[in-house]
Design an enzyme around this catalytic site. Structure first.
Site, PDB file in Angstrom:
ATOM      1  N   SER A  81     -22.525 111.370  -7.365  1.00 44.42           N
ATOM      2  CA  SER A  81     -22.735 112.115  -8.611  1.00 44.42           C
ATOM      3  C   SER A  81     -21.653 113.174  -8.827  1.00 44.42           C
ATOM      4  O   SER A  81     -21.940 114.322  -9.165  1.00 44.42           O
ATOM      5  CB  SER A  81     -24.122 112.771  -8.622  1.00 44.42           C
ATOM      6  OG  SER A  81     -24.503 113.125  -9.933  1.00 44.42           O
ATOM      7  N   PRO A  82     -20.364 112.803  -8.664  1.00 39.32           N
ATOM      8  CA  PRO A  82     -19.285 113.795  -8.755  1.00 39.32           C
ATOM      9  C   PRO A  82     -19.006 114.283 -10.173  1.00 39.32           C
ATOM     10  O   PRO A  82     -18.291 115.269 -10.348  1.00 39.32           O
ATOM     11  CB  PRO A  82     -18.081 113.035  -8.191  1.00 39.32           C
ATOM     12  CG  PRO A  82     -18.354 111.607  -8.541  1.00 39.32           C
ATOM     13  CD  PRO A  82     -19.844 111.454  -8.372  1.00 39.32           C
ATOM     14  N   HIS A  90     -29.727 106.094   4.983  1.00 40.32           N
ATOM     15  CA  HIS A  90     -29.807 106.529   3.588  1.00 40.32           C
ATOM     16  C   HIS A  90     -30.447 107.899   3.445  1.00 40.32           C
ATOM     17  O   HIS A  90     -30.012 108.725   2.641  1.00 40.32           O
ATOM     18  CB  HIS A  90     -30.584 105.484   2.779  1.00 40.32           C
ATOM     19  CG  HIS A  90     -30.192 105.438   1.336  1.00 40.32           C
ATOM     20  ND1 HIS A  90     -30.386 104.328   0.555  1.00 40.32           N
ATOM     21  CD2 HIS A  90     -29.617 106.342   0.526  1.00 40.32           C
ATOM     22  CE1 HIS A  90     -29.954 104.560  -0.664  1.00 40.32           C
ATOM     23  NE2 HIS A  90     -29.487 105.776  -0.708  1.00 40.32           N
ATOM     24  N   TYR A 105     -31.109  99.242  -3.600  1.00 43.56           N
ATOM     25  CA  TYR A 105     -30.755  99.195  -5.008  1.00 43.56           C
ATOM     26  C   TYR A 105     -31.206  97.881  -5.639  1.00 43.56           C
ATOM     27  O   TYR A 105     -30.675  96.806  -5.332  1.00 43.56           O
ATOM     28  CB  TYR A 105     -29.252  99.354  -5.202  1.00 43.56           C
ATOM     29  CG  TYR A 105     -28.681 100.671  -4.741  1.00 43.56           C
ATOM     30  CD1 TYR A 105     -29.483 101.800  -4.594  1.00 43.56           C
ATOM     31  CD2 TYR A 105     -27.326 100.791  -4.451  1.00 43.56           C
ATOM     32  CE1 TYR A 105     -28.952 103.008  -4.181  1.00 43.56           C
ATOM     33  CE2 TYR A 105     -26.781 102.000  -4.035  1.00 43.56           C
ATOM     34  CZ  TYR A 105     -27.602 103.104  -3.895  1.00 43.56           C
ATOM     35  OH  TYR A 105     -27.062 104.296  -3.477  1.00 43.56           O
ATOM     36  N   GLY A 122     -22.857 112.415 -15.196  1.00 46.42           N
ATOM     37  CA  GLY A 122     -22.187 112.167 -16.472  1.00 46.42           C
ATOM     38  C   GLY A 122     -22.042 113.397 -17.344  1.00 46.42           C
ATOM     39  O   GLY A 122     -21.304 113.367 -18.337  1.00 46.42           O
ATOM     40  N   PHE A 123     -22.721 114.491 -16.999  1.00 50.48           N
ATOM     41  CA  PHE A 123     -22.672 115.679 -17.861  1.00 50.48           C
ATOM     42  C   PHE A 123     -21.266 116.210 -18.034  1.00 50.48           C
ATOM     43  O   PHE A 123     -20.843 116.578 -19.142  1.00 50.48           O
ATOM     44  CB  PHE A 123     -23.579 116.776 -17.300  1.00 50.48           C
ATOM     45  CG  PHE A 123     -23.536 118.041 -18.111  1.00 50.48           C
ATOM     46  CD1 PHE A 123     -24.184 118.114 -19.336  1.00 50.48           C
ATOM     47  CD2 PHE A 123     -22.810 119.146 -17.678  1.00 50.48           C
ATOM     48  CE1 PHE A 123     -24.115 119.279 -20.108  1.00 50.48           C
ATOM     49  CE2 PHE A 123     -22.736 120.303 -18.432  1.00 50.48           C
ATOM     50  CZ  PHE A 123     -23.402 120.370 -19.656  1.00 50.48           C
ATOM     51  N   LEU A 124     -20.494 116.270 -16.943  1.00 47.83           N
ATOM     52  CA  LEU A 124     -19.162 116.862 -17.010  1.00 47.83           C
ATOM     53  C   LEU A 124     -18.174 116.023 -17.823  1.00 47.83           C
ATOM     54  O   LEU A 124     -17.086 116.495 -18.142  1.00 47.83           O
ATOM     55  CB  LEU A 124     -18.620 117.091 -15.603  1.00 47.83           C
ATOM     56  CG  LEU A 124     -19.335 118.190 -14.793  1.00 47.83           C
ATOM     57  CD1 LEU A 124     -18.896 118.171 -13.336  1.00 47.83           C
ATOM     58  CD2 LEU A 124     -19.070 119.559 -15.415  1.00 47.83           C
TER      59      LEU A 124
END
Length: 327
Positions: free
Chosen positions: A202-203, A123, A55, A207-209
């Protein structure tokens, strides 16, 4: 915050993905802001921090994120369950997977300003490096006290089982959300049965939810959401029924969509530890406060029944060894 088990490790039931302080979401915040955000998360009760050697701004500065995390936890190391990751190249593992692991780990320890890592992930799988050799090397690092546990990222049951038979796996970190549920078929039941933590990245579906991403949202720079198919203008509109479903429950509960999304997976699987990532302090604390939201059985069934009727437009797929990396 309540805790959950990842194999031999005990972690806060919601972790914190630190990637956004270094890349992946456009302009990165200042180091001072990032350190403050991490310390606020620790103060709230989140002790599970996730980083990686990879990262860095535009993936070009190795260890950028690890350095930030190291500075943030200085003086508080015993309060943190620290996870980082490595990738083993084909050439560097020809002689010894252990030597390659040790070399990467020593560099990470220096950047993190610590003498051990709690959870060390591979990873991604390198098909040229047998996972059994990696598992054996990880076992040696555990015996030497340099790591407390180890894990795999974006893997199927076959890889997990092969590795687990050599050195018990503490955690698997795969993508998982209401919109990415393929791992419910095999991986999650395997983890549940074998005391392996399933760390969900990505739970909130990038960010869509949360309901805050619309067709007018612009992703700039290195923002990974520019390439997430669910977030194309066409698919954002097509996936609106997911937002409607989550919003209905959230409004009645008096909480946010993101919190409902996280509470849903906490309710469903005792082995799941969601790992939301954000570079925004307010959003980080909002996500962590999902630990205060408890769904009733009726609310959970409402979500499950609704999800069963919905189609995902623009499903994300991991590709490995020429095939979809999904069970």
């Amino acid at each position: 915050m309540k805790t959950r088990n990842c194999g031999n490790l005990t972690v806060s039931e919601i972790g914190m993905g630190c990637m956004g302080f270094s890349h992946g979401y456009g302009q990165i915040p200042s180091e001072e802001y990032s350190i403050e955000a991490l310390r606020k998360a620790l103060d709230y009760g989140c002790d599970f921090l996730d980083t990686s050697e990879a990262y860095g701004p535009y993936m070009s500065e190795t260890g950028h994120n690890e350095k930030i995390v190291g500075k943030a936890i200085k003086g508080r190391r015993e309060d943190v369950v620290l996870a980082t990751k490595l990738f083993i190249g084909t050439g560097e593992a020809r002689r010894s997977a252990y030597d390659a692991l040790r070399k990467h780990l020593e560099a990470s320890l220096k950047r993190l300003q610590t003498d051990y890592v709690d959870l060390y992930y591979l990873h991604r799988i390198n098909p040229d490096v047998p996972v059994e050799r990696v598992a054996e090397g990880m076992g040696r690092l555990i015996d030497e006290g340099l790591i407390r546990g180890w894990g795999l990222s974006m893997v199927t049951v076959d890889f997990i089982d092969r590795a687990h038979k050599v050195t018990p796996v503490s955690a698997v970190q795969n993508i998982y959300s209401m919109m990415e549920r393929d791992y419910e078929k095999k991986v999650l039941p395997y983890c549940q049965a074998n005391n392996i933590g399933f760390v969900a990245f990505s739970p909130i579906a990038s960010g869509f939810l949360s309901g805050k991403v619309t067709a007018d949202t612009k992703f700039v720079g290195d923002d990974v959401r520019r390439w997430v198919p669910q977030l194309s203008q066409r698919n954002i509109a097509a996936n609106q029924p997911f937002i409607d479903l989550v919003s209905g429950v959230a409004e009645r509960k008096g909480c946010t969509n993101a919190q409902i999304s996280l509470a849903w997976m906490l309710h469903k699987y005792s082995c799941v530890v969601p790992l939301p990532g954000s570079k925004n302090q307010e959003r980080i604390l909002e996500n962590l406060r999902a630990s205060e939201v408890e769904l009733t059985d009726a609310e959970f069934r409402e979500l499950e029944n609704g999800l069963a009727d919905l189609k995902v437009y623009g499903r994300r797929k991991e590709v490995n060894m020429g095939s979809e990396y999904i069970d």
